[in-house]
Scaffold this motif. Structure first.
Motif, short mmCIF file in Angstrom:
data_model
loop_
_atom_site.label_atom_id
_atom_site.label_comp_id
_atom_site.label_asym_id
_atom_site.label_seq_id
_atom_site.Cartn_x
_atom_site.Cartn_y
_atom_site.Cartn_z
N LEU A 69 -8.54 -9.71 4.69
CA LEU A 69 -7.57 -8.63 4.84
C LEU A 69 -8.29 -7.43 5.45
CD1 LEU A 69 -5.58 -8.84 1.46
CD2 LEU A 69 -5.15 -10.01 3.63
N SER A 70 -8.52 -7.53 6.73
CA SER A 70 -9.28 -6.50 7.43
C SER A 70 -8.38 -5.74 8.39
CB SER A 70 -10.44 -7.14 8.20
OG SER A 70 -11.05 -6.19 9.06
N ARG A 71 -8.49 -4.43 8.36
CA ARG A 71 -7.69 -3.61 9.28
C ARG A 71 -8.06 -3.89 10.73
NH1 ARG A 71 -8.44 2.33 6.76
NH2 ARG A 71 -10.51 1.44 6.42
N ARG A 72 -9.28 -4.33 10.95
CA ARG A 72 -9.71 -4.65 12.32
C ARG A 72 -9.30 -6.05 12.74
NH1 ARG A 72 -15.78 -3.34 13.53
NH2 ARG A 72 -16.04 -5.17 12.18
N GLU A 73 -8.74 -6.83 11.80
CA GLU A 73 -8.36 -8.20 12.11
C GLU A 73 -6.89 -8.44 11.73
OE1 GLU A 73 -11.10 -10.93 10.39
OE2 GLU A 73 -12.85 -9.96 11.25
N SER A 74 -6.04 -7.49 12.03
CA SER A 74 -4.63 -7.63 11.70
C SER A 74 -3.94 -8.68 12.55
CB SER A 74 -3.90 -6.28 11.87
OG SER A 74 -4.06 -5.79 13.19
N GLU A 79 1.20 -10.30 8.41
CA GLU A 79 2.26 -9.29 8.47
C GLU A 79 3.53 -9.86 9.10
OE1 GLU A 79 2.53 -5.05 10.61
OE2 GLU A 79 0.91 -5.23 9.15
N ASP A 104 -10.22 -4.34 3.47
CA ASP A 104 -9.76 -2.95 3.44
C ASP A 104 -8.33 -2.77 3.91
OD1 ASP A 104 -10.05 -3.43 6.13
OD2 ASP A 104 -11.63 -1.95 6.48
N ASP A 105 -7.67 -3.86 4.29
CA ASP A 105 -6.27 -3.75 4.70
C ASP A 105 -5.31 -3.92 3.53
OD1 ASP A 105 -4.41 -3.30 6.79
OD2 ASP A 105 -3.98 -5.43 6.95
N ARG A 106 -5.84 -4.22 2.35
CA ARG A 106 -4.97 -4.49 1.21
C ARG A 106 -4.06 -3.30 0.83
NH1 ARG A 106 -5.52 -8.25 -3.98
NH2 ARG A 106 -3.79 -7.39 -5.18
N ARG A 108 -2.76 -0.92 2.64
CA ARG A 108 -1.67 -0.83 3.61
C ARG A 108 -0.70 -1.98 3.43
NH1 ARG A 108 0.18 -2.98 8.08
NH2 ARG A 108 -1.44 -4.58 8.02
N LEU A 109 -1.25 -3.17 3.15
CA LEU A 109 -0.41 -4.35 2.97
C LEU A 109 0.47 -4.21 1.73
CD1 LEU A 109 0.09 -7.04 4.37
CD2 LEU A 109 -1.68 -8.06 2.93
#
Length: 251
Positions: A69-74, A79, A104-106, A108-109
């Motif tokens: 869950l990486s913001r750089r790997e959306s 999503e 670090d995307d958790r 936002r998710l």
């Protein structure tokens, strides 16, 4: 790269990216697909302890994604599955979506899920130990990762080895991992309607690929195509042809 005698790419997508972005000579490149350990991934019943942990029923249709869950790997596509979930629920009201992975995307998710009121239909399982990964594959009814920048996608092989249908994107390395659609469904990763309808078909067992509903045959086919024995055979062939090798790997 330009000084390498031979470059091994893990997929046609990775090869094409190298050719385009590095202006390489096509004769420098060969494809050596990723492999996996089939002994770690096998067909089992839905694990009771995971059904209890996530308060799910054995007959409940479950979609699974395993990724960071990486913001750089959306680009991984989870999503898009969340966006498709209301449409899927119209056909399959009890469907549940599990996302395995940390990053670090958790936050936002989680907000994305709350804003769409999907909390009751989505589980963010977070990090899981390797020992539980096979159990999670066996918990699901379909593995889905409609990504669009994946170099290959070993997770598809792991899911297939557990006898599970798989869905991937039709713009990246998933094309090779799913053998141009022979081993799974390939969809436009930006088309939410296509993702929804294809997942509905798979879960309703109407998708036009009989192999996806034959777990033992599906497992054997992915082992034949991507097991370690096949990997070694392909590698030996490449080494025999070229004495100096530079390997470019991207999973």
């Amino acid at each position: 790269l330009h000084h390498a005698d031979r470059i091994l790419a893990v997929s046609s997508y990775t090869r094409d990216r190298l050719l385009k972005e590095q202006n390489l000579d096509p004769s420098q490149l060969s494809i050596l697909p990723n492999t996996f350990d089939p002994h770690r991934f096998e067909i089992r019943r839905k694990p009771t302890h995971l059904l209890e942990r996530h308060q799910l029923r054995p007959d409940q249709p479950i979609i699974l994604t395993v990724n960071r869950l990486s913001r750089r790997e959306s680009y991984k596509g989870y999503e898009k599955i969340l966006e498709a979930l209301p449409q899927i629920r119209q056909a399959l009201p009890q469907v549940h979506y599990i996302i395995v992975g940390k990053g670090d995307d958790r936050p936002r998710l989680e907000q994305f899920i709350r804003e769409r009121q999907l909390q009751d239909w989505v589980t963010l399982a977070g990090f899981i130990p390797d020992a539980e990964l096979c159990d999670y594959y066996n918990l699901c009814d379909v593995f889905a990762m409609p990504s669009k920048l994946e170099g290959f996608g070993i997770v598809y092989l792991e899911a297939l080895a557990c006898g599970k249908p798989a869905l991937g994107g039709n713009k990246d390395g998933a094309i090779d991992a799913l053998c141009q659609g022979e081993l799974g469904a390939l969809v436009d990763p930006d088309d939410v309607d296509a993702i929804a309808q294809t997942l509905i078909q798979i879960l309703q067992r109407t998708y036009p690929n009989p192999l996806m509903y034959q777990p033992e045959a599906l497992r054997q086919t992915v082992i034949d195509r991507f097991g370690f024995d096949r990997f070694k055979q392909k590698l030996v062939e490449l080494i025999q042809c070229h004495s100096h090798i530079f390997i470019s790997c991207k999973s």
